[in-house]
Design an enzyme around this catalytic site. Structure first.
Site, PDB file in Angstrom:
ATOM      1  N   GLU A 107      -5.016  22.548 -37.975  1.00  0.00           N
ATOM      2  CA  GLU A 107      -6.608  22.564 -38.494  1.00  0.00           C
ATOM      3  C   GLU A 107      -7.638  22.848 -37.722  1.00  0.00           C
ATOM      4  O   GLU A 107      -7.390  22.436 -36.342  1.00  0.00           O
ATOM      5  CB  GLU A 107      -6.848  21.091 -39.231  1.00  0.00           C
ATOM      6  CG  GLU A 107      -8.140  21.249 -39.733  1.00  0.00           C
ATOM      7  CD  GLU A 107      -8.430  19.774 -40.383  1.00  0.00           C
ATOM      8  OE1 GLU A 107      -7.755  18.916 -40.216  1.00  0.00           O
ATOM      9  OE2 GLU A 107      -9.571  19.666 -40.829  1.00  0.00           O
TER      10      GLU A 107
ATOM     11  N   LYS B 135      -7.167  14.858 -31.266  1.00  0.00           N
ATOM     12  CA  LYS B 135      -8.303  15.862 -31.046  1.00  0.00           C
ATOM     13  C   LYS B 135      -9.629  14.861 -31.465  1.00  0.00           C
ATOM     14  O   LYS B 135     -10.434  15.274 -30.442  1.00  0.00           O
ATOM     15  CB  LYS B 135      -8.119  16.609 -32.324  1.00  0.00           C
ATOM     16  CG  LYS B 135      -7.266  18.023 -32.030  1.00  0.00           C
ATOM     17  CD  LYS B 135      -7.283  19.054 -33.162  1.00  0.00           C
ATOM     18  CE  LYS B 135      -6.332  18.786 -34.142  1.00  0.00           C
ATOM     19  NZ  LYS B 135      -6.218  19.721 -35.161  1.00  0.00           N
TER      20      LYS B 135
ATOM     21  N   ARG C  44       6.165  12.456 -33.135  1.00  0.00           N
ATOM     22  CA  ARG C  44       5.124  13.330 -32.464  1.00  0.00           C
ATOM     23  C   ARG C  44       5.358  12.928 -31.004  1.00  0.00           C
ATOM     24  O   ARG C  44       5.989  11.770 -30.716  1.00  0.00           O
ATOM     25  CB  ARG C  44       3.854  12.947 -32.872  1.00  0.00           C
ATOM     26  CG  ARG C  44       3.290  11.560 -32.956  1.00  0.00           C
ATOM     27  CD  ARG C  44       2.082  11.464 -33.862  1.00  0.00           C
ATOM     28  NE  ARG C  44       0.972  11.849 -33.226  1.00  0.00           N
ATOM     29  CZ  ARG C  44       0.125  12.797 -33.796  1.00  0.00           C
ATOM     30  NH1 ARG C  44       0.233  13.179 -35.070  1.00  0.00           N
ATOM     31  NH2 ARG C  44      -1.010  13.459 -33.336  1.00  0.00           N
TER      32      ARG C  44
END
Ligand code: ATP
Ligand code: MG
Ligand code: MG
Length: 554
Positions: free
Chosen positions: A32, A268, A258
């Site tokens: 994104e 982020k 992850r």
């Protein structure tokens, strides 16, 4: 020369190719564009691009751009740069989920026509209440039984911009009692009168992540859609859409753990906070865990790819030790970095018995183990050594200069310290030494000189700035612990010594040729690179990438 750890997806892909389920594979990396990529994304990039490469398939770069409020062109450009810098090339043009907005809308209409989606007027708060909880089934929305024609009319008017933000939403009609919350009539479209970086003002309704992701995969004929474990619970919904809709393919979703790295933030949102609150100089600050930060710090693409190979891909997760990444960059730079000398805290040395007009050009190897040619270094009567290489009250085992003792200047002569010159406050401002002319490339007669120190010629060296970077956080879990206590915020755990700026350092003249992207081992000091933002030809700035050895916590 690193160990490649297991990747549980490799045998899955292999089997799919062997069985003929797929004749070749297509993966995608779907960021994104709401921030810069971090080291966690590097794992996903290496995985998706790496599998495609290994099995002769292709990988797409697709921007998952369904949330215009948080997305920006700057992020799109940075992400493309980072993927290429890591050494990967996506297949064809960059893709955007927003390229599929019209198709997605048509599929939303299709679901409405099939009686499988409805326009719901519940407010977000009401909808939350109706949704129930993990222990309690939800309740059907009072708008769930609207007729197909009413829903079609309302959806058309949503798209036409007749309703303000938040007044209604399009939801799938699945099962409000499902134990999987994601299946409790999830939202397909929200009203958001916002300008979009790709589609401009064409839309005032935007599809949800869930309604976008799988169908985008299907449109692109993705074979293996690989995401992180938090999407495991979304897989039934991913598959539900692919079952209900006339999509051109049925991709499959796989989840992996992850990357979590100690001493490091990989979110982020938090990285953005560090930037916005000016705890760092920007997304590419060399202390940031962003790919552009690592790049500016002097990490090489190969070191990051090797790191990703070493940690492997599995579903178990865990926390990876930052020293593994540091090992990878040290190993790369030990082999690849050119050697040079730079004195960080210069102390002038006058070699009193060296003739003033004597010119000597030394040739030093650019690399001690590989044949990389030589660099030229003038020797002169006046040189600089590091202030810490002379001690009048040295600790035990000190092998550098002391009053009356000898040391070898790297690649040059043996010198002896004769006298220290002090200023009015008693600080040492200059050393008077003498050299032994018989010691160039030879051991001195009848005595052993153990210490070797680095140096540069005084007149021909280049003044520069050196930035010593260290870990941005001083605690292993920046989100939690300050010495065993729970901290309020990761901001409390910023390492106050993560950046030390040294001015007036002296670099050997060969460093005038340094290029951005080139790495150096400054002998005895560590690995360094030119700063890709602030360094100028007449004002060099070097960043420390990593120390020579792992000295953290010692
Ligand atoms: P963040 O939580 O930092 O915002 P994200 O997952 O929302 O990360 P995306 O831009 O959606 O960020 O991520 C693109 C891809 O990178 C996704 O497939 C995501 O699963 C993967 N990814 C993100 N963070 C990690 C991580 N720490 N380790 C491995 N893969 C990751
Ligand atoms: Mg995401
Ligand atoms: Mg996110």
């Amino acid at each position: 020369s690193v160990n490649v750890a297991a990747n549980f997806l490799r045998p899955i892909v292999q089997a799919d190719l062997q069985s003929g389920k797929h004749s070749s594979i297509v993966t995608r990396f779907p960021p994104e564009p709401n921030g810069y990529l971090h080291i966690g994304h590097a794992k996903s990039i290496c995985l998706n691009f790496g599998l495609a490469k290994e099995f002769g398939g292709v990988c797409h770069l697709r921007f998952d751009d369904t949330n215009p409020a948080k997305e920006e062109q700057e992020y799109i450009d940075a992400i493309k740069d980072d993927v290429r810098w890591l050494g990967f090339q996506w297949d064809g043009e960059v893709r955007y989920a927003s390229d599929y907005f019209e198709q997605l809308y048509q599929w939303a209409v299709y679901l409405v026509e099939q009686g499988k989606a409805y326009v719901c007027d519940l407010s977000p708060e009401q909808a939350r209440e109706y949704r129930g909880s993990l222990t309690e089934p939800g309740k059907n929305s009072p708008f769930r039984e609207r007729s197909v024609s009413e829903n079609l009319d309302l959806l058309t008017r949503m798209r036409a911009g007749e309703f303000p933000d938040g007044t209604c939403a399009l939801r799938a009609k699945i099962d409000m009692a499902s134990p999987n919350m994601n299946l409790r009539d999830p939202i397909l479209y929200r009203i958001r009168h916002a300008h979009h970086h790709q589609t401009g003002d064409a839309w005032c309704i935007y599809p949800s992540y869930d309604f976008t992701h799988g169908q985008s995969d299907a449109i692109e004929l993705i074979t293996h859609s690989i995401c992180t474990l938090e999407f495991e619970d979304h897989r039934p919904l991913y598959e539900w859409f692919l079952e209900q809709l006339p999509v051109p393919a049925k991709p499959r979703q796989y989840e992996f753990a992850r990357l979590n790295l100690n001493y490091t933030i990989t979110s982020k949102r938090k990285l953005k906070q560090l930037v916005d609150d000016q705890h760092v100089s920007g997304w590419d600050d060399p202390r940031m865990s962003t790919i552009s930060g690592f790049r500016r710090r002097g990490f090489t693409p190969a070191s990051i790819r090797n790191f990703c190979d070493m940690i492997g891909v599995n579903r178990a997760g865990g926390i990876v030790d930052l020293s593994m990444l540091e090992f990878c960059i040290r190993e790369d730079l030990d082999y690849n970095a050119t050697r040079a000398m730079c004195v960080l805290k210069p102390l002038k040395v006058v070699i009193t018995n060296y003739p003033e007009d004597q010119e000597l050009m030394l040739q030093l190897p650019r690399h001690p183990k590989r044949d990389e040619g030589v660099r030229e270094l003038p020797f002169a009567r006046e040189i600089y050594i590091d202030a810490s290489d002379y001690e009048e009250n040295p600790p035990k085992g000190y092998r550098r200069l002391m009053p009356g003792t000898e040391v070898r200047l790297r690649g040059s002569y043996v010198i002896r310290a004769d006298e220290a010159i002090r200023d009015a406050e008693g600080n040492i401002v200059e050393l008077r030494c003498s050299y032994d002319p018989e010691t160039l490339g030879k051991n001195p007669e009848g005595r052993k000189v153990k210490g070797v120190i680095h140096w540069v010629p005084a007149a021909q060296s280049v003044e520069c700035e050196v930035r010593l970077y260290d870990r941005l956080f001083s605690t292993a879990n920046p989100d939690k612990d300050v010495e065993g206590e729970t901290s309020e915020s990761f901001l409390d755990n910023i390492n106050p010594e993560s950046l030390v700026v040294l001015k007036g350092c002296r670099a050997e003249p060969s460093l005038l040729q340094a290029q951005v992207g080139e790495s150096f081992q400054f002998e005895r000091e560590g690995y360094f690179c030119l700063d890709n933002v602030d360094s100028k030809p007449d004002a060099l700035v070097f960043n420390r990438t990593v120390t020579l050895r792992d000295s953290w916590g010692k």
